[in-house]
Design a protein around this motif. Structure first.
Motif, PDB file in Angstrom:
ATOM      1  N   ARG A 153       0.832  -1.204   0.000  1.00 23.35           N
ATOM      2  CA  ARG A 153       0.000   0.000   0.000  1.00 23.35           C
ATOM      3  C   ARG A 153       0.870   1.259   0.000  1.00 23.35           C
ATOM      4  O   ARG A 153       0.539   2.237  -0.680  1.00 23.35           O
ATOM      5  N   MET A 154       1.978   1.224   0.735  1.00 21.13           N
ATOM      6  CA  MET A 154       2.872   2.384   0.749  1.00 21.13           C
ATOM      7  C   MET A 154       3.459   2.635  -0.635  1.00 21.13           C
ATOM      8  O   MET A 154       3.554   3.785  -1.085  1.00 21.13           O
ATOM      9  N   LEU A 155       3.851   1.558  -1.325  1.00 12.97           N
ATOM     10  CA  LEU A 155       4.370   1.709  -2.677  1.00 12.97           C
ATOM     11  C   LEU A 155       3.321   2.277  -3.624  1.00 12.97           C
ATOM     12  O   LEU A 155       3.607   3.163  -4.439  1.00 12.97           O
ATOM     13  N   ASP A 156       2.097   1.770  -3.532  1.00 10.27           N
ATOM     14  CA  ASP A 156       1.025   2.251  -4.405  1.00 10.27           C
ATOM     15  C   ASP A 156       0.735   3.727  -4.159  1.00 10.27           C
ATOM     16  O   ASP A 156       0.499   4.490  -5.105  1.00 10.27           O
ATOM     17  N   ASP A 157       0.751   4.143  -2.886  1.00  3.37           N
ATOM     18  CA  ASP A 157       0.499   5.557  -2.564  1.00  3.37           C
ATOM     19  C   ASP A 157       1.580   6.450  -3.160  1.00  3.37           C
ATOM     20  O   ASP A 157       1.281   7.500  -3.753  1.00  3.37           O
TER      21      ASP A 157
END
Length: 237
Positions: A153-157
């Motif tokens: 999720r951090m990468l996608d954000d």
């Protein structure tokens, strides 16, 4: 007095051969195959040059000596190259799985026109998972540090943020760790270098400056200003 200090400083600093010996000892401690690969890398050119010398020199001792010397020099060069790569891998193995390991690689291990920052662009304070960013000829690379299940999720954000600011720049997502689909820490520089070129050198600098300027100009969360805070007075009884 100055000469005495310079002489004592020169005595304290290890020489080039001593430094290489220390690197070899450290590498052998963490990689038992390094010494055998170095030996093979040294002997192979020597054997080949000796065979070529006996084949083409026609008994000329001077020519044979030149071939052997050339083989020894080539063997030493190959052994040093193997030592350098194995030493780098051994150094990475010592910091692998530690917080900030990816930042250490981005600070000192990038080549091929890639630039990175040892400070992450996103951090999870509870788990210490982090996302780092690097910019190079392949575009923008977002590198996660921690289990892939937690950092996805951090990468996608961060990918959405970069795509919103720079919609025409390719973004790579890289996970460093032991999970399936992740890469080992020592493979990170090579993975970045192997990426398909999409930017020129001036564009790399422009993209890096653009992202850094936005990162440094992020608004500071509102809260209590410690310079204006006053101590609370006790209640009167």
């Amino acid at each position: 007095m100055a000469r005495t200090k310079d002489a004592s400083k020169a005595q304290k600093e290890p020489g080039r051969m001593k430094q290489m010996w220390q690197v070899f000892q450290m590498t052998r401690r963490y990689d038992s195959t390094a010494q055998w690969l170095m030996l093979l890398g040294f002997l192979a050119p020597v054997v080949v040059s000796l065979g070529l010398a006996l084949w083409f020199s026609e008994g000329n001792g001077f020519t044979i000596a030149l071939w052997v010397v050339a083989g020894v020099l080539a063997g030493l060069l190959i052994a040093l190259v193997i030592l350098g790569r194995r030493a780098e891998r051994a150094a990475y193995s010592q910091i692998e799985d530690q917080p900030g390991a990816v930042g250490a690689v981005l600070r000192s291990g990038l080549r091929g026109g890639w630039v990175g920052n040892e400070m992450p662009v996103a951090v999870n304070g509870k788990t210490q998972d982090a996302v780092y960013r690097a910019v190079g000829r392949g575009g923008v690379a977002l590198i996660s540090e921690g289990p892939a299940s937690r950092t996805k999720r951090m990468l996608d954000d961060e990918q959405r943020k970069v795509a919103r600011i720079l919609p025409n720049v390719p973004v790579m997502l890289i996970s460093v760790g032991t999970d399936e689909g992740s890469i080992k820490l020592h493979k990170l520089p090579a993975t970045l270098r192997k990426s398909k070129r999409a930017l020129t050198k001036p564009e790399v600098l422009a993209v890096s400056n653009r992202l850094n300027s936005l990162q440094s100009s992020l608004p500071i969360p509102k809260g209590i200003d410690p310079m204006k805070a006053r101590p609370q007075r006790g209640k009167m009884r």
